[in-house]
Design a protein around this motif. Sequence first.
Motif, PDB file in Angstrom:
ATOM      1  N   ILE A 173      76.318  10.332 -32.187  1.00  0.00           N
ATOM      2  CA  ILE A 173      75.105  10.334 -33.015  1.00  0.00           C
ATOM      3  C   ILE A 173      73.869  10.360 -32.126  1.00  0.00           C
ATOM      4  N   LEU A 174      73.859   9.501 -31.106  1.00  0.00           N
ATOM      5  CA  LEU A 174      72.718   9.470 -30.185  1.00  0.00           C
ATOM      6  C   LEU A 174      72.591  10.786 -29.429  1.00  0.00           C
ATOM      7  N   ALA A 175      73.742  11.381 -29.069  1.00  0.00           N
ATOM      8  CA  ALA A 175      73.733  12.662 -28.365  1.00  0.00           C
ATOM      9  C   ALA A 175      73.100  13.744 -29.225  1.00  0.00           C
ATOM     10  N   ALA A 176      73.446  13.738 -30.514  1.00  0.00           N
ATOM     11  CA  ALA A 176      72.882  14.730 -31.433  1.00  0.00           C
ATOM     12  C   ALA A 176      71.368  14.573 -31.528  1.00  0.00           C
ATOM     13  N   ILE A 177      70.912  13.329 -31.563  1.00  0.00           N
ATOM     14  CA  ILE A 177      69.471  13.061 -31.651  1.00  0.00           C
ATOM     15  C   ILE A 177      68.773  13.462 -30.353  1.00  0.00           C
ATOM     16  N   MET A 178      69.323  12.998 -29.216  1.00  0.00           N
ATOM     17  CA  MET A 178      68.655  13.202 -27.931  1.00  0.00           C
ATOM     18  C   MET A 178      68.712  14.648 -27.458  1.00  0.00           C
ATOM     19  N   SER A 179      69.801  15.361 -27.777  1.00  0.00           N
ATOM     20  CA  SER A 179      69.915  16.746 -27.308  1.00  0.00           C
ATOM     21  C   SER A 179      68.873  17.639 -27.965  1.00  0.00           C
ATOM     22  N   SER A 180      68.365  17.226 -29.116  1.00  0.00           N
ATOM     23  CA  SER A 180      67.269  17.977 -29.741  1.00  0.00           C
ATOM     24  C   SER A 180      65.921  17.487 -29.245  1.00  0.00           C
ATOM     25  N   ALA A 181      65.763  16.160 -29.191  1.00  0.00           N
ATOM     26  CA  ALA A 181      64.458  15.597 -28.834  1.00  0.00           C
ATOM     27  C   ALA A 181      64.024  15.970 -27.421  1.00  0.00           C
ATOM     28  N   ASP A 182      64.957  15.959 -26.448  1.00  0.00           N
ATOM     29  CA  ASP A 182      64.564  16.303 -25.074  1.00  0.00           C
ATOM     30  C   ASP A 182      64.098  17.756 -24.989  1.00  0.00           C
ATOM     31  N   SER A 183      64.790  18.643 -25.686  1.00  0.00           N
ATOM     32  CA  SER A 183      64.413  20.055 -25.676  1.00  0.00           C
ATOM     33  C   SER A 183      63.058  20.265 -26.340  1.00  0.00           C
ATOM     34  N   GLN A 184      62.826  19.528 -27.432  1.00  0.00           N
ATOM     35  CA  GLN A 184      61.550  19.654 -28.142  1.00  0.00           C
ATOM     36  C   GLN A 184      60.391  19.121 -27.311  1.00  0.00           C
ATOM     37  N   LEU A 185      60.638  18.056 -26.551  1.00  0.00           N
ATOM     38  CA  LEU A 185      59.612  17.540 -25.634  1.00  0.00           C
ATOM     39  C   LEU A 185      59.228  18.595 -24.602  1.00  0.00           C
ATOM     40  N   LEU A 186      60.229  19.244 -24.028  1.00  0.00           N
ATOM     41  CA  LEU A 186      59.969  20.276 -23.015  1.00  0.00           C
ATOM     42  C   LEU A 186      59.181  21.447 -23.588  1.00  0.00           C
ATOM     43  N   VAL A 187      59.572  21.897 -24.779  1.00  0.00           N
ATOM     44  CA  VAL A 187      58.878  23.030 -25.401  1.00  0.00           C
ATOM     45  C   VAL A 187      57.432  22.660 -25.722  1.00  0.00           C
ATOM     46  N   GLY A 188      57.221  21.447 -26.242  1.00  0.00           N
ATOM     47  CA  GLY A 188      55.857  20.994 -26.521  1.00  0.00           C
ATOM     48  C   GLY A 188      55.031  20.916 -25.255  1.00  0.00           C
ATOM     49  N   THR A 235      64.863   4.266 -27.346  1.00  0.00           N
ATOM     50  CA  THR A 235      65.127   5.713 -27.453  1.00  0.00           C
ATOM     51  C   THR A 235      64.065   6.507 -26.698  1.00  0.00           C
ATOM     52  N   ALA A 236      62.801   6.151 -26.926  1.00  0.00           N
ATOM     53  CA  ALA A 236      61.688   6.873 -26.300  1.00  0.00           C
ATOM     54  C   ALA A 236      61.726   6.764 -24.780  1.00  0.00           C
ATOM     55  N   ILE A 237      62.024   5.554 -24.271  1.00  0.00           N
ATOM     56  CA  ILE A 237      62.022   5.334 -22.816  1.00  0.00           C
ATOM     57  C   ILE A 237      63.152   6.118 -22.146  1.00  0.00           C
ATOM     58  N   ILE A 238      64.364   6.079 -22.714  1.00  0.00           N
ATOM     59  CA  ILE A 238      65.496   6.811 -22.130  1.00  0.00           C
ATOM     60  C   ILE A 238      65.214   8.315 -22.135  1.00  0.00           C
ATOM     61  N   LEU A 239      64.748   8.820 -23.278  1.00  0.00           N
ATOM     62  CA  LEU A 239      64.423  10.255 -23.394  1.00  0.00           C
ATOM     63  C   LEU A 239      63.384  10.664 -22.366  1.00  0.00           C
ATOM     64  N   LEU A 240      62.333   9.861 -22.295  1.00  0.00           N
ATOM     65  CA  LEU A 240      61.226  10.163 -21.386  1.00  0.00           C
ATOM     66  C   LEU A 240      61.692  10.168 -19.937  1.00  0.00           C
ATOM     67  N   ALA A 241      62.529   9.202 -19.576  1.00  0.00           N
ATOM     68  CA  ALA A 241      62.950   9.050 -18.179  1.00  0.00           C
ATOM     69  C   ALA A 241      63.674  10.291 -17.673  1.00  0.00           C
ATOM     70  N   TYR A 242      64.742  10.714 -18.357  1.00  0.00           N
ATOM     71  CA  TYR A 242      65.515  11.822 -17.778  1.00  0.00           C
ATOM     72  C   TYR A 242      64.850  13.177 -17.999  1.00  0.00           C
ATOM     73  N   THR A 243      64.020  13.310 -19.048  1.00  0.00           N
ATOM     74  CA  THR A 243      63.326  14.589 -19.272  1.00  0.00           C
ATOM     75  C   THR A 243      62.211  14.780 -18.244  1.00  0.00           C
ATOM     76  N   VAL A 244      61.438  13.728 -17.977  1.00  0.00           N
ATOM     77  CA  VAL A 244      60.361  13.794 -16.985  1.00  0.00           C
ATOM     78  C   VAL A 244      60.927  14.045 -15.591  1.00  0.00           C
ATOM     79  N   LEU A 245      62.008  13.350 -15.271  1.00  0.00           N
ATOM     80  CA  LEU A 245      62.585  13.474 -13.927  1.00  0.00           C
ATOM     81  C   LEU A 245      63.173  14.862 -13.678  1.00  0.00           C
ATOM     82  N   GLY A 246      64.001  15.315 -14.592  1.00  0.00           N
ATOM     83  CA  GLY A 246      64.802  16.493 -14.298  1.00  0.00           C
ATOM     84  C   GLY A 246      64.418  17.780 -14.982  1.00  0.00           C
ATOM     85  N   GLY A 247      63.425  17.738 -15.907  1.00  0.00           N
ATOM     86  CA  GLY A 247      63.011  18.961 -16.590  1.00  0.00           C
ATOM     87  C   GLY A 247      64.164  19.654 -17.296  1.00  0.00           C
ATOM     88  N   PHE A 248      64.128  20.987 -17.316  1.00  0.00           N
ATOM     89  CA  PHE A 248      65.133  21.762 -18.055  1.00  0.00           C
ATOM     90  C   PHE A 248      66.519  21.657 -17.413  1.00  0.00           C
TER      91      PHE A 248
END
Length: 504
Positions: free
Chosen positions: A330-345, A167-180
């Motif tokens: 279910i994964l979409a619900a989890i990831m759609s929040s986590a990626d946004s929270q990573l960006l805000v942090g 979960t962490a690796i997938i989230l990190l990959a597309y959030t780091v690459l593409g930002g908002f």
Amino acid sequence: MSAHPLTITVLVIYLLLLLLIGVTSSKKSSGGLTDFFLAGRGLGKWTVALSAVSSGRSGWLVLGVTGMAYASGLLAVWALAGFITVEVFMFFFVARRFRKYSEKTDSITVPDILETRYKDKSNLLRITSALIIAFFMIAYVGSQVVAGGTAFSSSLGFSTTGGMWFTAIILLAYTVLGGFHAVSKTDVLQAGFMFLSLVVLPIVAIIGLGGFGPILDALNNQGPSYYGVFSFGFGAAMSLVGIGFGSPGNPHILVRYMSLKNIKEMRQAALIGSIWNVVMGWGAIMVGLAGRAYFPDISSLPDENQEAVFTSLGSELLNPFFMGILLVAILAAIMSSADSQLLVGSSSLVRDVYDRLLGKGKTLDGKKLVLYSRVSIGLLMLLSVWLAFSAQEFVFWMVLFAWGGLGACFGPALLLTFYWKGTTKQGVFWGMIVGLITVILVKKQPEWTYVFLGDVKAFFSNILFGITYEAVPGFLMSLLVTVGVSLFTKKPADAEETIDDLAS
């Protein structure tokens, strides 16, 4: 692997799509901080509306609300009433002011807005708000990593540890690459999966039962307290309505308002988002109620867990392909929040601490700041994973009040910032501090404070007619203190001009 090959194929295609979106968005996000954190304020109404809704709901909608409807019946309606009402108000009225003011002042973050509005040269508001955001976001992301680990372990046969890392690796990959850019586009994709599941599953369930009759019978079998919307105590109902108090202060939703390309499309975005919220919310309730007809006793659910009704109903009714769609939801619900929270942090660290505090008065290269933003996302993810592995109980405790905590800290401050000419820097600062302390004390008061404070939760429950959800007293205390302190301190010189301009 415990899942059907077709189910796994759907999951793999979904994950590859996320990575593809990250790669294709990477160029657009590399120009500077506005590009990276707000997609250059260039998103369309559909993207803004759907990403705002999906990032705000997280796993709470597909697992929490469905489980609540299964366990408590129509009590869950009050939870929908709270957040939908507040978000309709925010989208139709407040969002336009957010968008207008943030562009005029080149604000990217909530701390940007507060510091600019109150001419705070001491950086007090920026530091305080950035620390609060970073604190909550690390715990928020940690909880999503734990939830993702659980979902992957049950669907793909991973260990929970392997699922968390995956979960962490997938989230990190597309959030780091593409930002908002990437986060918003993936949120639209994820909203589609959530919508499909929350509409298709209850329809299939009702058809399978031969109509609404068995559902009504199941409700009757549970008694009047299960099916009567007004049969619950005032305190219980209003505690659920109080979930809406979190919406005005959660930065990962608020940044969506700032990213809209054309401010004239805000009303249309509001309408799209509101309809989306209502349909998905009622879909979640219908899943829970239909689940009661299929599984009359909670002992028939895995580990007697009410939140397993979503997946249990899916495995009962759907073929492997649609079961894959369900798991993706279910994964979409989890990831759609986590990626946004990573960006805000990350924005709190790079924009608010590095760019505006450490680099104050210097000309910093935009591309370097984007690089630092990407590094900070990695750092935040590592902290979140560490927290997820070392203190899972703490993470779950944190996420229960993080939504309400952010609402109490920033909700009154931001609403008054955009609507009341008399709001002051000191009022906002003390409002944030008192809101945070109130939420913490009502949620879990430390033993040593009982000596001089008494039972804070019982006190607020008594004066608020039985309301126990910490966001409500937190929000009200923050509002009271912000107004009270503002009345006795000096407002900014251009306060009237600012508010008049926003109202025009």
